[in-house]
Design a protein around this motif. Sequence first.
Motif, PDB file in Angstrom:
ATOM      1  N   VAL A   4       8.276  -8.519   8.903  1.00  0.00           N
ATOM      2  CA  VAL A   4       9.182  -7.376   8.790  1.00  0.00           C
ATOM      3  C   VAL A   4       8.443  -6.296   7.992  1.00  0.00           C
ATOM      4  O   VAL A   4       8.061  -6.524   6.842  1.00  0.00           O
ATOM      5  N   MET A   5       8.253  -5.150   8.625  1.00  0.00           N
ATOM      6  CA  MET A   5       7.380  -4.133   8.041  1.00  0.00           C
ATOM      7  C   MET A   5       8.127  -3.198   7.074  1.00  0.00           C
ATOM      8  O   MET A   5       8.084  -1.972   7.206  1.00  0.00           O
ATOM      9  N   HIS A   6       8.829  -3.804   6.154  1.00  0.00           N
ATOM     10  CA  HIS A   6       9.474  -3.121   5.035  1.00  0.00           C
ATOM     11  C   HIS A   6       9.165  -4.011   3.839  1.00  0.00           C
ATOM     12  O   HIS A   6       9.513  -5.203   3.861  1.00  0.00           O
ATOM     13  N   TYR A  18       0.828  -1.213   0.000  1.00  0.00           N
ATOM     14  CA  TYR A  18       0.000   0.000   0.000  1.00  0.00           C
ATOM     15  C   TYR A  18       0.861   1.261   0.000  1.00  0.00           C
ATOM     16  O   TYR A  18       0.498   2.273  -0.579  1.00  0.00           O
ATOM     17  N   GLU A  19       1.989   1.185   0.667  1.00  0.00           N
ATOM     18  CA  GLU A  19       2.878   2.361   0.754  1.00  0.00           C
ATOM     19  C   GLU A  19       3.863   2.441  -0.404  1.00  0.00           C
ATOM     20  O   GLU A  19       4.488   3.470  -0.609  1.00  0.00           O
ATOM     21  N   LEU A  20       4.035   1.342  -1.110  1.00  0.00           N
ATOM     22  CA  LEU A  20       5.051   1.304  -2.167  1.00  0.00           C
ATOM     23  C   LEU A  20       4.662   2.233  -3.324  1.00  0.00           C
ATOM     24  O   LEU A  20       3.561   2.110  -3.865  1.00  0.00           O
ATOM     25  N   PRO A  21       5.538   3.168  -3.716  1.00  0.00           N
ATOM     26  CA  PRO A  21       5.198   4.037  -4.843  1.00  0.00           C
ATOM     27  C   PRO A  21       5.004   3.214  -6.118  1.00  0.00           C
ATOM     28  O   PRO A  21       5.696   2.202  -6.313  1.00  0.00           O
ATOM     29  N   VAL A  44       5.872 -14.737  -3.343  1.00  0.00           N
ATOM     30  CA  VAL A  44       4.987 -14.524  -2.195  1.00  0.00           C
ATOM     31  C   VAL A  44       5.252 -13.125  -1.662  1.00  0.00           C
ATOM     32  O   VAL A  44       6.409 -12.699  -1.584  1.00  0.00           O
ATOM     33  N   GLN A  45       4.189 -12.436  -1.306  1.00  0.00           N
ATOM     34  CA  GLN A  45       4.372 -11.070  -0.811  1.00  0.00           C
ATOM     35  C   GLN A  45       3.303 -10.810   0.238  1.00  0.00           C
ATOM     36  O   GLN A  45       2.122 -10.703  -0.069  1.00  0.00           O
ATOM     37  N   ASN A  46       3.718 -10.759   1.491  1.00  0.00           N
ATOM     38  CA  ASN A  46       2.789 -10.631   2.612  1.00  0.00           C
ATOM     39  C   ASN A  46       2.616  -9.169   3.019  1.00  0.00           C
ATOM     40  O   ASN A  46       3.595  -8.423   3.092  1.00  0.00           O
ATOM     41  N   ASN A  47       1.375  -8.795   3.301  1.00  0.00           N
ATOM     42  CA  ASN A  47       1.069  -7.424   3.739  1.00  0.00           C
ATOM     43  C   ASN A  47       0.225  -7.464   4.994  1.00  0.00           C
ATOM     44  O   ASN A  47      -0.906  -7.950   4.967  1.00  0.00           O
TER      45      ASN A  47
END
Length: 135
Positions: free
Chosen positions: A97-99, A53-56, A86-89
């Motif tokens: 890890v919140m990056h 969501y934050e990724l430009p 796989v990409q967890n949000n």
Amino acid sequence: MVQENCIFCKIANGEIPTRTVYEDEEFRAILDMGPATKGHTLILPKSHAADLYELPEETAAKVLPVAKRVAALLKEKLGCDGLNLVQNNGELAGQTVMHFHLHVIPRYENDGQRILWKPTEPGAQELDEVLAELQ
Ligand code: 5GP
Ligand code: ZN
């Protein structure tokens, strides 16, 4: 931008040494320290974003080409038979890890891993309702 106290910011920007598989101006791809399988790689943007969501958008558009390069490398060098992205949000979805990071997980015959979900059987009406909610 880099966020203080973010371990993946430090790793991505070379402040903490790590096993780098691929690097360019905007990304570093590293070996996961707790790999699902041999060669499990994480693609990290050097600029901090907590999640998708934050990724430009411009960064998002560059992630998949990096994944393609890493995927090709894993196939060529390790001879994997398949591959999962796989990409967890969010914690609920398993993000620890919140990056933002994209997992590139090579798969091998009998590797004992199961990166799948349990399908449900919602029926046509329920699917139509979901579609309506999304419109
Ligand atoms: P997540 O569950 O957030 O999608 O995935 C985090 C991943 O990062 C995990 O697979 C974990 O093994 C990996 N990881 C966490 N900390 C480090 C670290 O300091 N170095 C490396 N190489 N991997 C890490
Ligand atoms: Zn960060």
